[in-house]
Design an enzyme around this catalytic site. Structure first.
Site, PDB file in Angstrom:
ATOM      1  N   ASP A 357      34.358  41.799  38.084  1.00  0.00           N
ATOM      2  CA  ASP A 357      35.006  40.672  38.752  1.00  0.00           C
ATOM      3  C   ASP A 357      35.948  41.165  39.830  1.00  0.00           C
ATOM      4  OD1 ASP A 357      36.196  38.316  39.455  1.00  0.00           O
ATOM      5  OD2 ASP A 357      37.106  37.910  37.514  1.00  0.00           O
ATOM      6  N   GLU A 394      41.118  35.191  45.758  1.00  0.00           N
ATOM      7  CA  GLU A 394      40.436  34.188  44.941  1.00  0.00           C
ATOM      8  C   GLU A 394      41.120  34.067  43.592  1.00  0.00           C
ATOM      9  OE1 GLU A 394      37.483  32.833  41.833  1.00  0.00           O
ATOM     10  OE2 GLU A 394      38.654  34.664  41.962  1.00  0.00           O
TER      11      GLU A 394
END
Ligand SMILES: *[C@@H]1O[C@H](CO)[C@@H](O)[C@H](O)[C@H]1NC(C)=O
Ligand SMILES: *[C@@H]1O[C@H](CO)[C@@H](O)[C@H](O)[C@H]1NC(C)=O
Ligand SMILES: *[C@@H]1O[C@H](CO)[C@@H](O)[C@H](O)[C@H]1NC(C)=O
Length: 702
Positions: A357, A394
């Site tokens: 991620d 993000e």
């Protein structure tokens, strides 16, 4: 044009002077030179280039990009994060792609100090570990200590209550036992139903002073249970100081004390805990007896839910500060329709090393850039413009992508064909995809072309459909990656692709390159599969003369939603109006499909046909905008999509039509007449949205 071609021939019917022969010779030489040095371009053969794309896959490049990106932790707003932006930029530039960086100034949040201690009745204080076990020297490596971004600073000295997953129903179960969390610190385990922000929001509403959250992880995989899950607890998406507009350097910023900004943050502090630390706290609890259900689901060692008797001393200090974030773009201009955009996006910032991620996705993005550059050297130019997007921040709440979408709202709303998102590209085994329904067919076709990474001789499609028995495409109603501003704010058809789900090192210091090669993708075959699917989807969207959108699938999906909805409302509510609007969409979809077939059969080079195709494509592209409501969803106006978006009410059972879902949930608090009216109004709104979509697809004025 044709007239000009005839003229030169007539010149040569009269006897030309010798100088003309000489000039003619010179012209021939020049033409010959050009012919040698600029050979006629290979005619655009999209299928050929798709084949070329498929055969240019390389697990070694994917491996090397990931290794380079995950050398250091690279939290947004830090120097190592800027280094990754430069790495991506240099990569695009080296490939000869048109590259640019768009910075924003946004409010980020970092930890300064945290401590949690138990105070026993005999006077002993037990300070509890908050960092990951087995990770030393956070400062040296640049790892950020576990924290919740945008948690306010604060301290509490109080008794603790265990609230299971922190859902409303969990608090109800506690209330039945006479346990009230008001004035207490709550401890919750992370479940599937609620995000950490919602856990904090509900605890705050119940009067808790602070929240501790721990993840149970997948204990069976061993070794990674000691990881601690960092994450944001901000409400909504994007920079909190520039809500709804781009947070540029000298642009308008709301003050930190303005209510609109404050409403984005929790009012009580929270912290993530290591599993082991949570166990020590749970062991100390007496008080109310733990519900049997909770004990059955993994809490059998503990008998009490609290409060107390032991006191817990909680302190968290953090700072919110403006930081520059960097979105990096590579643009491949379309040759025929440069003003139509196909966007591929992935975020780059990570809580820690970010091997899963998000950098498994970044390595896929970089490899697509490499492969597209290769195609360009062989003569390919996409019909429409392709934009490769590398987002920043993000993890703090989709900030990089949201600010950019807000900055480009009109162009994206009118001209973006689709947004293809890849976040955690590879988490483990199994293909997963989410999409708006008009893209379903394309996903099926593309996955039939990609080799399955885990079974010899099968395609991704075959493995995917045999394993699950059904072709399961999820829908993009959640608020958890960069497709959110594109779909839920701008109404751009979107896709989200990944391999594996629920990986145990999520947001922990163990999300590293080593973990990837030891656990999720030893040979980078899954990376290769994601890259292939992602890149091929984009090639179709960029090169197909008629956009591969199927609104019949959208109508099917809406019909299914309508049927589910009918079981949630009583007979006094009319859903027939939904039925009628869905029928309209079916018929517009059929019309568009027939028209596409007719156009495909004709000679594509004629200008009139090209214009007709363009007009049809515009309708296919605009139809999704029908689902937007300029007013937005009640209480969260930034979210404009009436089919896919977040529910206000965390207990909502419907994962679509968020406006209707909320009105149903809220109806329990209203008198019957008002409740019916509110639900009916929301249903009308959705029906009108579907009619707008159908109207846009038909492309006729009423
Ligand atoms: C105080 O109580 C705790 C918990 O029961 C125990 O672990 C600790 O040893 C005790 N300390 C003293 C000094 O008795
Ligand atoms: C709680 O912890 C903080 C920070 O370590 C400390 O300053 C404070 O004195 C403690 N409070 C109590 C009641 O022990
Ligand atoms: C790429 O795949 C091949 C074939 O499975 C494998 O032998 C090789 O080790 C892989 N390369 C990397 C870098 O993982």
């Amino acid at each position: 044009m044709s007239q000009n071609l005839i003229k030169p021939a007539t010149i040569f019917t009269a006897k030309p002077p010798p100088i003309c022969y000489f000039l003619f010779f010179i012209i021939l030489c020049i033409l010959g030179f050009y012919a040698l040095h600029f050979p006629p371009r290979i005619p655009q053969n999209a299928a050929l280039y798709r084949q070329m794309f498929l055969s240019s896959g390389d697990n070694y490049t994917l491996y090397s990009y990931l290794r380079a990106l995950t050398q250091h932790p690279h939290l947004a707003g830090t120097k190592p994060s800027l280094d990754t932006a430069n790495y991506v930029k240099t990569h695009f530039q080296t490939l000869g792609l048109e590259t640019h960086v768009v910075p924003f100034k946004a409010l980020l949040s970092y930890p300064l100090h945290a401590s949690v201690a138990l105070h026993f009745r005999n006077g002993t204080e037990l300070k509890l570990p908050l960092n990951e076990v087995g990770i030393s020297g956070y400062a040296v490596s640049g790892l950020v200590q576990p924290y919740h971004a945008y948690s306010p600073s604060g301290s509490a000295h109080a008794k603790v209550v265990f609230v299971n997953y922190g859902r409303e129903e969990d608090y109800r179960a506690l209330a039945v036992r006479g346990v009230d969390v008001n004035g207490c610190i709550v401890i919750a385990r992370k479940g599937d139903d609620l995000g950490r922000g919602a856990v904090v929001e509900i605890a705050e509403a119940k009067g808790a002073l602070a929240v501790l959250i721990y993840a149970e992880g997948d204990r069976s995989r061993g070794g990674f249970g000691t990881g601690v899950e960092r994450g944001t607890v901000m409400r909504g998406v994007g920079d909190p100081q520039s809500p709804g507009w781009p947070g540029i350097e000298d642009g308008e910023k709301l003050g930190l004390q303005e209510s609109e900004v404050l409403s984005r943050f929790p009012r009580i502090p929270s912290l993530p805990l290591p599993f082991e630390t949570a166990q020590i706290i749970l062991e100390s609890l007496g008080g109310g007896l733990m519900p049997q259900e909770w004990r059955d689901s993994g809490q059998s060692r503990f008998s009490g839910v609290g409060p107390g008797p032991v006191m817990l001393n909680f302190t968290y200090q953090g700072e919110k500060k403006l930081a520059t974030i960097y979105n990096v773009f590579a643009v491949i201009r379309g040759s025929e329709e440069p003003d139509r955009y196909v966007l591929l996006g992935n975020h780059r910032d990570a809580w820690t090393y970010g091997a899963v991620d998000p950098n498994s996705g970044t390595s896929a993005l970089l490899d697509i850039a490499r492969r597209y550059a290769l195609l360009m050297r062989k003569g390919w130019n996409p019909r429409r413009t392709i934009v490769l997007c590398s987002w920043d921040a993000e993890e703090f709440g989709m900030i990089g992508s949201t600010e950019w979408v807000e900055q480009n709202l009109i162009n994206l709303g009118a001209k973006a064909v689709a947004y293809l998102n890849v976040d955690c590209a590879v988490q483990g085994p199994g293909f997963f995809v989410g999409a708006t329904p008009q893209l379903d067919n394309l996903i099926f076709e593309v996955t039939k072309k990609i080799k399955d990474p885990d079974s010899e001789g099968a395609t991704v499609y075959e493995k995917w459909t045999t394993i699950n028995g059904v072709k399961n495409i999820q829908r993009l109603n959640s608020v958890d990656s960069d497709f959110v501003p594109f779909l839920q704010h701008a109404g751009v058809p979107s896709v989200d692709i990944y391999y594996g789900s629920d990986f145990p090192v999520y947001h922990t210091a163990f999300d590293s390159f080593d973990w990837m090669i030891n656990n999720a993708d030893p040979f980078f075959h899954r990376h290769l599969a994601v890259t292939g699917i992602w890149g091929l989807l984009a090639l179709h969207l960029a090169d197909d003369s008629i956009l591969p959108f199927n609104y019949h699938s959208y109508a099917d999906q809406l019909k299914e939603y309508k049927d589910v909805l009918s079981s949630f409302v009583d007979n006094s509510i009319s859903i027939a109006l939904l039925t009628a609007s869905i029928e309209e969409l079916y018929s517009a979809a059929k019309q568009a499909e027939d028209e596409a077939k007719r156009l495909m059969e004709q000679e594509a080079a004629a200008t009139s046909i090209i214009l007709k195709m363009r007009a049809l494509n515009d309708r296919l592209l605009l139809a999704e905008k029908g689902f937007l409501d300029p007013e937005g969803l009640k209480g969260r106006q930034w979210f404009k999509h009436l089919v896919y978006g977040p529910c206000n009410n965390h207990e909502s059972k419907l994962v679509f039509f968020p406006g209707i879902a909320d009105s149903i949930q809220e109806s329990t608090r209203m008198s019957t007449g008002d409740e019916q009216k509110a639900i009916q109004h929301e249903i009308w709104k959705v029906a009108r949205a579907i009619q707008r979509a159908a109207g846009a697809l038909r492309g006729e004025l009423s």
